[in-house]
Design an enzyme around this catalytic site. Sequence first.
Site, short mmCIF file in Angstrom:
data_model
loop_
_atom_site.label_atom_id
_atom_site.label_comp_id
_atom_site.label_asym_id
_atom_site.label_seq_id
_atom_site.Cartn_x
_atom_site.Cartn_y
_atom_site.Cartn_z
N HIS A 142 0.82 -1.22 0.00
CA HIS A 142 0.00 0.00 0.00
C HIS A 142 0.85 1.27 0.00
CE1 HIS A 142 0.08 0.24 4.55
NE2 HIS A 142 0.00 1.52 4.27
N ASP B 255 -0.11 -7.56 1.69
CA ASP B 255 0.39 -6.18 1.65
C ASP B 255 1.91 -6.13 1.72
OD1 ASP B 255 0.48 -3.44 1.65
OD2 ASP B 255 -0.33 -3.19 3.69
N SER C 25 4.10 2.18 8.32
CA SER C 25 3.77 1.12 7.36
C SER C 25 4.99 0.64 6.59
CB SER C 25 2.75 1.64 6.34
OG SER C 25 1.48 1.67 6.93
N GLY C 26 5.05 -0.67 6.40
CA GLY C 26 6.16 -1.26 5.66
C GLY C 26 7.35 -1.59 6.53
C1 4AZ Z 1 -1.61 3.38 8.55
O1 4AZ Z 1 -2.53 4.14 8.33
C2 4AZ Z 1 -1.67 2.51 9.75
N1 4AZ Z 1 -2.25 0.71 14.35
C3 4AZ Z 1 -0.59 1.70 10.07
C4 4AZ Z 1 -0.66 0.90 11.20
C5 4AZ Z 1 -1.78 0.91 11.98
C6 4AZ Z 1 -2.86 1.71 11.66
C7 4AZ Z 1 -2.79 2.52 10.55
C8 4AZ Z 1 -1.83 0.03 13.19
O2 4AZ Z 1 -0.65 3.31 7.80
#
Ligand code: 4AZ
Length: 271
Positions: free
Chosen positions: A78, A131, A228-229
């Site tokens: 993503h 993902d 993320s990632g």
């Molecule tokens: C995000 O929006 C995201 N609490 C990443 C991790 C989590 C929630 C949202 C986990 O990238």
Amino acid sequence: MPRPFARALAVAATAAVIPLACPAPATADVIIGGYPVEISESPWTVAVSSRDRFGGTRAGQFCGGVVISRSTVLTAAHCLSKEVLGAPPRQVRDLKVIAGRGDLLSAEGREIAVRDTWINPRYDSFTNAGDFAVLTLAEPLAASAVIPMAGPGDAAYKPGPGAVVYGWGDTTGSGDYATALRAARVQVLPDALCEEAYPGSVDGTYVAASMLCAGEREGGRDACQGDSGGPLVAQGRLIGLVSWGSGCGRPGSPGVYTRVSEVVRTLGAGR
Ligand code: 4AZ
């Protein structure tokens, strides 16, 4: 679909010019509940960056990544979506991996161009299953930066304490992005907890075969936007990539990670 970090940054950029009210999620204590770490303690944690797309104030960091071989970095699929990048990844000319730099405001470590990107074709943006994406670096990193991946059946996937998640993401749930690398100790939680929390909604659907549930039952320590990632590590091996969740650090809404054994299977089968 996780709320893309890009959108948060776009809101932040707009707010800098026009003082619009930013939506603030109702969470406190969001990496949430973490502590600062030296990059030398986790040299396999890298920042994925594009100053072109995300501005230069935090070296263009918009996602985390993990070094799994000298020229290969894993990140979340993503992170490379059009919704986050605003364009296909190949059109992002300055897509880079920043290695060996804990403080994004410093010049330490190296910035390495991404030579190629591969997004898991089985990534499902509705459930968030699969993902993960692979970045091939233009120049290799030191072998000491590589972390081993936990394969299928590895004991590191067993529910229990002692997993650690790393990132430069939101530390409060209100868009307070870290400039220095942070980590939070979380528990690998039973799949049943995430199956119950995420039976299927706009945020996603928990699929145990390809996702991993981690956090704290009472909330508090968690990953958040911008993480993320990035890596979730247990027993010295990579078990997860930060993927999604409903908010950050909320009781009853654990973090959801890409299950790395699924990555190992896919890459082992020649993608
Ligand atoms: C995000 O929006 C995201 N609490 C990443 C991790 C989590 C929630 C949202 C986990 O990238």
